[in-house]
Scaffold this motif. Sequence first.
Motif, PDB file in Angstrom:
ATOM      1  N   GLY A  57       0.773  -1.230   0.000  1.00  0.00           N
ATOM      2  CA  GLY A  57       0.000   0.000   0.000  1.00  0.00           C
ATOM      3  C   GLY A  57       0.805   1.281   0.000  1.00  0.00           C
ATOM      4  O   GLY A  57       0.243   2.366   0.110  1.00  0.00           O
ATOM      5  N   TYR A  58       2.129   1.190  -0.128  1.00  0.00           N
ATOM      6  CA  TYR A  58       2.959   2.391  -0.126  1.00  0.00           C
ATOM      7  C   TYR A  58       2.852   3.170  -1.432  1.00  0.00           C
ATOM      8  O   TYR A  58       3.037   4.377  -1.453  1.00  0.00           O
ATOM      9  CB  TYR A  58       4.430   2.052   0.134  1.00  0.00           C
ATOM     10  N   LEU A  59       2.586   2.472  -2.519  1.00  0.00           N
ATOM     11  CA  LEU A  59       2.461   3.170  -3.782  1.00  0.00           C
ATOM     12  C   LEU A  59       1.436   2.495  -4.673  1.00  0.00           C
ATOM     13  O   LEU A  59       1.087   1.326  -4.473  1.00  0.00           O
ATOM     14  CB  LEU A  59       3.807   3.318  -4.493  1.00  0.00           C
ATOM     15  N   THR A  60       0.961   3.255  -5.641  1.00  0.00           N
ATOM     16  CA  THR A  60       0.076   2.727  -6.675  1.00  0.00           C
ATOM     17  C   THR A  60       0.716   3.027  -8.017  1.00  0.00           C
ATOM     18  O   THR A  60       1.424   4.032  -8.179  1.00  0.00           O
ATOM     19  CB  THR A  60      -1.339   3.344  -6.621  1.00  0.00           C
ATOM     20  N   THR A  71       2.312   6.811  -7.560  1.00  0.00           N
ATOM     21  CA  THR A  71       1.855   7.745  -6.542  1.00  0.00           C
ATOM     22  C   THR A  71       2.095   7.091  -5.188  1.00  0.00           C
ATOM     23  O   THR A  71       1.707   5.937  -4.977  1.00  0.00           O
ATOM     24  CB  THR A  71       0.354   8.061  -6.704  1.00  0.00           C
ATOM     25  N   ASP A  73       1.549   6.831  -1.151  1.00  0.00           N
ATOM     26  CA  ASP A  73       0.639   7.163  -0.057  1.00  0.00           C
ATOM     27  C   ASP A  73       1.494   7.457   1.169  1.00  0.00           C
ATOM     28  O   ASP A  73       1.983   6.543   1.842  1.00  0.00           O
ATOM     29  CB  ASP A  73      -0.333   6.019   0.218  1.00  0.00           C
ATOM     30  N   SER A  75       0.806   8.411   4.018  1.00  0.00           N
ATOM     31  CA  SER A  75       0.217   8.157   5.335  1.00  0.00           C
ATOM     32  C   SER A  75       0.408   6.723   5.831  1.00  0.00           C
ATOM     33  O   SER A  75       0.129   6.434   6.989  1.00  0.00           O
ATOM     34  CB  SER A  75      -1.280   8.476   5.310  1.00  0.00           C
ATOM     35  N   VAL A  76       0.907   5.838   4.984  1.00  0.00           N
ATOM     36  CA  VAL A  76       1.083   4.442   5.394  1.00  0.00           C
ATOM     37  C   VAL A  76       2.231   4.344   6.388  1.00  0.00           C
ATOM     38  O   VAL A  76       3.306   4.924   6.191  1.00  0.00           O
ATOM     39  CB  VAL A  76       1.339   3.529   4.174  1.00  0.00           C
ATOM     40  N   LEU A 106       2.957  12.777  -3.738  1.00  0.00           N
ATOM     41  CA  LEU A 106       2.494  12.017  -2.597  1.00  0.00           C
ATOM     42  C   LEU A 106       0.991  12.145  -2.490  1.00  0.00           C
ATOM     43  O   LEU A 106       0.437  13.219  -2.661  1.00  0.00           O
ATOM     44  CB  LEU A 106       3.130  12.541  -1.295  1.00  0.00           C
ATOM     45  N   ALA A 107       0.337  11.046  -2.218  1.00  0.00           N
ATOM     46  CA  ALA A 107      -1.103  11.059  -2.021  1.00  0.00           C
ATOM     47  C   ALA A 107      -1.374  11.141  -0.530  1.00  0.00           C
ATOM     48  O   ALA A 107      -0.835  10.371   0.251  1.00  0.00           O
ATOM     49  CB  ALA A 107      -1.730   9.794  -2.588  1.00  0.00           C
ATOM     50  N   VAL A 108      -2.198  12.081  -0.144  1.00  0.00           N
ATOM     51  CA  VAL A 108      -2.590  12.208   1.249  1.00  0.00           C
ATOM     52  C   VAL A 108      -4.092  11.985   1.304  1.00  0.00           C
ATOM     53  O   VAL A 108      -4.849  12.753   0.726  1.00  0.00           O
ATOM     54  CB  VAL A 108      -2.221  13.587   1.825  1.00  0.00           C
ATOM     55  N   PRO A 109      -4.536  10.895   1.953  1.00  0.00           N
ATOM     56  CA  PRO A 109      -5.958  10.610   1.999  1.00  0.00           C
ATOM     57  C   PRO A 109      -6.756  11.781   2.569  1.00  0.00           C
ATOM     58  O   PRO A 109      -6.327  12.434   3.515  1.00  0.00           O
ATOM     59  CB  PRO A 109      -6.052   9.387   2.930  1.00  0.00           C
TER      60      PRO A 109
END
Length: 115
Positions: A57-60, A71, A73, A75-76, A106-109
């Motif tokens: 889940g660190y990246l997509t 991208t 994430d 927040s993980v 960076l993706a921030v939920p």
Amino acid sequence: MSSSSARGGQWTFLTNHARVLLWIARDPEVRLRDIAAGIGITERAVQIIVADLESAGYLTRTRVGRRNRYTIDASVALRHPSEADHPVGDLLAAFLHREDAPAPALAVPGAAAAP
């Protein structure tokens, strides 16, 4: 001679997983072969690491034409129990804070997407 001094410069503080993630944070469209050459590991090793990071889940990975765009994430949480109270974004920020480094993707939920 002790075994630690015999190994001398054989160890480093960051794992290859961290190095790959940092390369991707610096350039979300980087080619795996360029990461491999920059880090000094095989392209296959980079492929395995990217798959590990993606499954955790660190990246997509998004296909854009013939290339991939990654991208992260931020927040993980870090994986080791002693660092699990820190998000991976803290690690990336420590290395990407320099003014000459481009802003990482960076993706921030919960954050609104830029238009």
